[in-house]
Design a protein around this motif. Sequence first.
Motif, PDB file in Angstrom:
ATOM      1  N   VAL A   1     -49.919 -62.880  47.624  1.00 20.71           N
ATOM      2  CA  VAL A   1     -50.106 -61.785  48.574  1.00 20.71           C
ATOM      3  C   VAL A   1     -50.582 -60.537  47.838  1.00 20.71           C
ATOM      4  CG1 VAL A   1     -48.982 -60.273  50.248  1.00 20.71           C
ATOM      5  CG2 VAL A   1     -48.309 -62.670  50.106  1.00 20.71           C
ATOM      6  N   PRO A   2     -51.689 -59.917  48.288  1.00 24.51           N
ATOM      7  CA  PRO A   2     -52.076 -58.638  47.694  1.00 24.51           C
ATOM      8  C   PRO A   2     -50.933 -57.637  47.860  1.00 24.51           C
ATOM      9  CG  PRO A   2     -53.861 -59.501  49.054  1.00 24.51           C
ATOM     10  CD  PRO A   2     -52.657 -60.355  49.318  1.00 24.51           C
ATOM     11  N   ALA A   3     -50.487 -57.060  46.756  1.00 28.65           N
ATOM     12  CA  ALA A   3     -49.318 -56.187  46.796  1.00 28.65           C
ATOM     13  C   ALA A   3     -49.467 -55.069  47.819  1.00 28.65           C
ATOM     14  CB  ALA A   3     -49.074 -55.605  45.401  1.00 28.65           C
ATOM     15  N   LYS A   4     -50.648 -54.527  47.899  1.00 29.14           N
ATOM     16  CA  LYS A   4     -50.889 -53.391  48.790  1.00 29.14           C
ATOM     17  C   LYS A   4     -50.702 -53.757  50.259  1.00 29.14           C
ATOM     18  CE  LYS A   4     -54.303 -49.683  49.326  1.00 29.14           C
ATOM     19  NZ  LYS A   4     -55.643 -49.211  48.881  1.00 29.14           N
TER      20      LYS A   4
ATOM     21  N   SER B   1     -55.812 -51.523  61.759  1.00 27.19           N
ATOM     22  CA  SER B   1     -55.144 -51.828  60.495  1.00 27.19           C
ATOM     23  C   SER B   1     -54.555 -53.227  60.494  1.00 27.19           C
ATOM     24  CB  SER B   1     -54.028 -50.803  60.235  1.00 27.19           C
ATOM     25  OG  SER B   1     -53.084 -50.819  61.305  1.00 27.19           O
ATOM     26  N   SER B   2     -54.822 -53.997  61.551  1.00 28.50           N
ATOM     27  CA  SER B   2     -54.334 -55.369  61.619  1.00 28.50           C
ATOM     28  C   SER B   2     -55.401 -56.248  62.255  1.00 28.50           C
ATOM     29  CB  SER B   2     -53.033 -55.455  62.432  1.00 28.50           C
ATOM     30  OG  SER B   2     -53.266 -55.048  63.771  1.00 28.50           O
ATOM     31  N   GLY B   3     -55.254 -57.558  62.067  1.00 29.59           N
ATOM     32  CA  GLY B   3     -56.234 -58.488  62.610  1.00 29.59           C
ATOM     33  C   GLY B   3     -57.454 -58.599  61.713  1.00 29.59           C
ATOM     34  N   TRP B   4     -58.234 -59.669  61.950  1.00 28.08           N
ATOM     35  CA  TRP B   4     -59.377 -59.950  61.083  1.00 28.08           C
ATOM     36  C   TRP B   4     -60.581 -60.431  61.880  1.00 28.08           C
ATOM     37  CZ3 TRP B   4     -58.954 -58.343  56.250  1.00 28.08           C
ATOM     38  CH2 TRP B   4     -57.664 -58.191  55.720  1.00 28.08           C
ATOM     39  N   ASN B   5     -61.748 -59.935  61.491  1.00 27.50           N
ATOM     40  CA  ASN B   5     -63.022 -60.458  61.980  1.00 27.50           C
ATOM     41  C   ASN B   5     -63.645 -61.291  60.869  1.00 27.50           C
ATOM     42  OD1 ASN B   5     -62.890 -59.227  64.473  1.00 27.50           O
ATOM     43  ND2 ASN B   5     -64.108 -57.449  63.879  1.00 27.50           N
ATOM     44  N   VAL B   6     -63.916 -62.549  61.176  1.00 30.05           N
ATOM     45  CA  VAL B   6     -64.562 -63.425  60.196  1.00 30.05           C
ATOM     46  C   VAL B   6     -65.961 -63.735  60.711  1.00 30.05           C
ATOM     47  CG1 VAL B   6     -64.458 -65.614  58.969  1.00 30.05           C
ATOM     48  CG2 VAL B   6     -62.333 -64.411  59.536  1.00 30.05           C
ATOM     49  N   LYS B   7     -66.951 -63.162  60.063  1.00 29.16           N
ATOM     50  CA  LYS B   7     -68.345 -63.364  60.466  1.00 29.16           C
ATOM     51  C   LYS B   7     -68.890 -64.598  59.767  1.00 29.16           C
ATOM     52  CE  LYS B   7     -72.724 -60.853  61.012  1.00 29.16           C
ATOM     53  NZ  LYS B   7     -73.431 -59.569  60.727  1.00 29.16           N
ATOM     54  N   VAL B   8     -69.474 -65.513  60.539  1.00 28.31           N
ATOM     55  CA  VAL B   8     -69.957 -66.770  59.974  1.00 28.31           C
ATOM     56  C   VAL B   8     -71.396 -67.036  60.418  1.00 28.31           C
ATOM     57  CG1 VAL B   8     -67.645 -67.772  59.866  1.00 28.31           C
ATOM     58  CG2 VAL B   8     -69.043 -68.113  61.915  1.00 28.31           C
ATOM     59  N   LYS B   9     -72.050 -67.908  59.664  1.00 22.32           N
ATOM     60  CA  LYS B   9     -73.413 -68.342  60.014  1.00 22.32           C
ATOM     61  C   LYS B   9     -73.451 -69.854  60.043  1.00 22.32           C
ATOM     62  CE  LYS B   9     -76.831 -68.218  57.015  1.00 22.32           C
ATOM     63  NZ  LYS B   9     -77.935 -67.745  56.139  1.00 22.32           N
ATOM     64  N   ASP B  10     -73.974 -70.412  61.115  1.00 18.73           N
ATOM     65  CA  ASP B  10     -74.085 -71.857  61.251  1.00 18.73           C
ATOM     66  C   ASP B  10     -75.114 -72.377  60.245  1.00 18.73           C
ATOM     67  OD1 ASP B  10     -75.228 -74.459  62.370  1.00 18.73           O
ATOM     68  OD2 ASP B  10     -73.530 -74.135  63.710  1.00 18.73           O
TER      69      ASP B  10
ATOM     70  N   PRO C   1     -44.759 -52.132  48.872  1.00 20.49           N
ATOM     71  CA  PRO C   1     -45.982 -52.480  48.151  1.00 20.49           C
ATOM     72  C   PRO C   1     -45.967 -51.991  46.711  1.00 20.49           C
ATOM     73  CG  PRO C   1     -46.516 -51.708  50.351  1.00 20.49           C
ATOM     74  CD  PRO C   1     -45.050 -51.447  50.143  1.00 20.49           C
ATOM     75  N   GLU C   2     -45.361 -50.832  46.491  1.00 21.67           N
ATOM     76  CA  GLU C   2     -45.303 -50.264  45.142  1.00 21.67           C
ATOM     77  C   GLU C   2     -44.491 -51.167  44.206  1.00 21.67           C
ATOM     78  OE1 GLU C   2     -46.552 -47.419  47.980  1.00 21.67           O
ATOM     79  OE2 GLU C   2     -44.670 -48.559  47.947  1.00 21.67           O
ATOM     80  N   GLU C   3     -43.373 -51.662  44.717  1.00 22.11           N
ATOM     81  CA  GLU C   3     -42.563 -52.567  43.902  1.00 22.11           C
ATOM     82  C   GLU C   3     -43.303 -53.870  43.635  1.00 22.11           C
ATOM     83  OE1 GLU C   3     -38.294 -54.995  43.907  1.00 22.11           O
ATOM     84  OE2 GLU C   3     -38.797 -53.686  45.597  1.00 22.11           O
TER      85      GLU C   3
ATOM     86  N   LEU D   1     -48.574 -56.101  51.421  1.00 22.69           N
ATOM     87  CA  LEU D   1     -47.348 -56.893  51.507  1.00 22.69           C
ATOM     88  C   LEU D   1     -46.658 -56.805  52.865  1.00 22.69           C
ATOM     89  CD1 LEU D   1     -45.224 -58.548  49.739  1.00 22.69           C
ATOM     90  CD2 LEU D   1     -44.006 -56.368  49.577  1.00 22.69           C
ATOM     91  N   LEU D   2     -46.518 -55.616  53.413  1.00 26.01           N
ATOM     92  CA  LEU D   2     -45.714 -55.427  54.617  1.00 26.01           C
ATOM     93  C   LEU D   2     -46.448 -55.801  55.898  1.00 26.01           C
ATOM     94  CD1 LEU D   2     -43.921 -52.060  53.720  1.00 26.01           C
ATOM     95  CD2 LEU D   2     -43.193 -54.414  53.269  1.00 26.01           C
ATOM     96  N   ASN D   3     -47.765 -56.025  55.820  1.00 29.65           N
ATOM     97  CA  ASN D   3     -48.526 -56.372  57.022  1.00 29.65           C
ATOM     98  C   ASN D   3     -48.332 -57.823  57.454  1.00 29.65           C
ATOM     99  OD1 ASN D   3     -49.589 -53.826  57.355  1.00 29.65           O
ATOM    100  ND2 ASN D   3     -51.483 -54.273  56.241  1.00 29.65           N
ATOM    101  N   ARG D   4     -48.004 -58.679  56.515  1.00 31.08           N
ATOM    102  CA  ARG D   4     -47.760 -60.105  56.795  1.00 31.08           C
ATOM    103  C   ARG D   4     -48.911 -60.745  57.581  1.00 31.08           C
ATOM    104  NH1 ARG D   4     -42.370 -61.629  55.744  1.00 31.08           N
ATOM    105  NH2 ARG D   4     -41.002 -59.853  55.342  1.00 31.08           N
ATOM    106  N   ASP D   5     -50.134 -60.407  57.231  1.00 35.61           N
ATOM    107  CA  ASP D   5     -51.271 -60.997  57.953  1.00 35.61           C
ATOM    108  C   ASP D   5     -52.355 -61.530  57.020  1.00 35.61           C
ATOM    109  OD1 ASP D   5     -52.435 -58.662  57.019  1.00 35.61           O
ATOM    110  OD2 ASP D   5     -53.214 -58.034  58.980  1.00 35.61           O
ATOM    111  N   PHE D   6     -52.060 -61.585  55.703  1.00 35.15           N
ATOM    112  CA  PHE D   6     -53.049 -62.103  54.749  1.00 35.15           C
ATOM    113  C   PHE D   6     -52.314 -62.731  53.574  1.00 35.15           C
ATOM    114  CE2 PHE D   6     -55.901 -62.077  51.150  1.00 35.15           C
ATOM    115  CZ  PHE D   6     -57.116 -62.460  51.701  1.00 35.15           C
ATOM    116  N   ALA D   7     -52.755 -63.921  53.189  1.00 40.79           N
ATOM    117  CA  ALA D   7     -52.168 -64.606  52.035  1.00 40.79           C
ATOM    118  C   ALA D   7     -53.234 -65.456  51.361  1.00 40.79           C
ATOM    119  CB  ALA D   7     -50.977 -65.463  52.469  1.00 40.79           C
ATOM    120  N   ILE D   8     -52.884 -65.954  50.182  1.00 41.62           N
ATOM    121  CA  ILE D   8     -53.819 -66.740  49.365  1.00 41.62           C
ATOM    122  C   ILE D   8     -53.118 -68.006  48.900  1.00 41.62           C
ATOM    123  CG2 ILE D   8     -55.225 -66.755  47.270  1.00 41.62           C
ATOM    124  CD1 ILE D   8     -54.884 -63.564  47.432  1.00 41.62           C
ATOM    125  N   ASN D   9     -53.787 -69.137  49.026  1.00 39.31           N
ATOM    126  CA  ASN D   9     -53.287 -70.364  48.415  1.00 39.31           C
ATOM    127  C   ASN D   9     -54.407 -70.952  47.577  1.00 39.31           C
ATOM    128  OD1 ASN D   9     -51.827 -72.585  47.660  1.00 39.31           O
ATOM    129  ND2 ASN D   9     -51.402 -73.323  49.729  1.00 39.31           N
TER     130      ASN D   9
END
Length: 564
Positions: free
Chosen positions: A428-431, A118-127, A476-478, A433-441
């Motif tokens: 931040v996706p509301a859902k 439920s935490s951390g990210w795999n980013v799959k890329v292609k050269d 997240p609900e708020e 919110l509490l994970n603090r591991d994803f954001a958008i700029n």
Amino acid sequence: MSDPRASSVGILGSGAAGLITAYTLLQDGFKNVTIITRDSTPGGIWADQRVYPGLTLNNVHGEFRFSMLPVPPAKDVTKRLSGFEMRDYMQKFTDQYLKGRIQYGLDIISVTRPNGQSSGWNVKVKDAKTSEKKTLQFDKVVSCTGGCHEPYIPEELSLASAKAVPFKGRVFHSSKFRSQLDELQTDGKDESALGEVVIVGGGKSAQDIAAYLANKGVKVTVVFETADAFLAVSSPLPDFIRRSRFLSILSPHSTLESRLERFLHTTSLGNKITHFIWKQIITGSFTAAGITDDSPLKNTHDAFWGIRINDEGVPKPDGFFMLAKAGKINVVSPARVASYASDGESVMLNNGGKLRADTIVLATGYTSSWHPIFDEETSVNLGLNRHPPHPQFLKTEGEWNHYVSLRDPPKAHASAKQWASSIYRGIVPAKNLLNRDFAINGALFTTNNGYAFEVVSHWISSYFLDDKNLKLPSSPEEALTLADRNGAWLRKRYPDMLLWVNESYSSNLCFWTWPQTIDELLKDMGLKTYRSGGNWLTWPFKVIELEEIKHLKEERDALRSQQK
């Protein structure tokens, strides 16, 4: 508790939002920060391979930059930076502050959670060169992919539809214009090889490309139903008008903080003043560009009710409007290109007309850059997708019924069809919110990108650092409730705009009211607002400068030390 600064952070995209986010995180002590981009140079839409002759910045000089690096004077007489000047600025910023932090030429295939986690990210890329695929792992991710990355092409004008006819000429999206010019040069040809060109769309890129080709002697026709609104003046406006809060207070915000704003938008007299000024701005723009009532160039979006607006400044003799007036650019409007004609060398219009074309340039906009890289399961679990308005928030639109300035809106689709964003503050996706591991700029739609990107980067860093002074919803609900309320406001303020904007560029539409929105973010962080100063009479006319936010890190550090 482990130090968040030890987290690895992957930043998706090397545009302005990605660059300033990486810079801020590094300044705040994050050691493992990596930017990933498919491009071979930094800058996003200002990367070397995307800029082309004639492309100009749609911002007043000095706004699209970062506080720590001044921008050089514009060479253009209208004081608008060219695409090449922006490219150079982005490269200089990268060389000076982000050396070794960008992995170029990596096409992002997918962003997912590691299996069963439920935490951390795999980013799959292609050269891009070798087609080799690999997976990069990060503790946190910031999506800075923007909304001008994935071309949107209507099915009836797609390459597949062109081949089915078959259409004999060239067909490409406006984002590929630079590569098309490079191909011509490689083949020893010039722009005349494009033959008769039809450009589909009335936005900034359509206008810039049309002007460039017309100046090269190419026969160009631009087709649109409604073009972007524009601001034009016969002589440059003083900074206290154009670079202040003047236009922002003439545009209502969801919360009216000042007495002046409440007067302008909730009283009959204030409403008359507000709309009189906007009418003068719109009429004055047409007059400055020499556009008469019978001109097809008059078919534009409304500058008060919409967010599709170009800032032309003083119209140039070799610019789109002057060339169209002189007959060097043919404008067909209101009309829409409906299909490729069966003769293989024309296009059909929705009004029954027909235009011959050797080249079709599709300046048809962009779709969300999130959909190709976040699969449905990840989007749902993360809370990235839009959702139908909750019945409660269809009623919430009445919260602003006392805004007299919004009482005569243009005709719009039913509110229930205008889906709401699930992104809190557009960051931040509301859902999640509490994970603090994803954001958008980069998902705030503003007229001052440099200022907005930089403040958002500080908000994100405070969020990742779990700063106690950062005010967040309790759940997240708020957060989703607040995002839904903002969606209700956007349906009220900008009728139908949510139907055409894409999520990755417009999770929050704070166009003219960007100063009010930025103040809300600063207030979240416990920082000073209304930074331009001034008294009760002069504050709307005080010029907004990026130097105002140059020391946000130090201000946040001071607040953090007080918390200890």
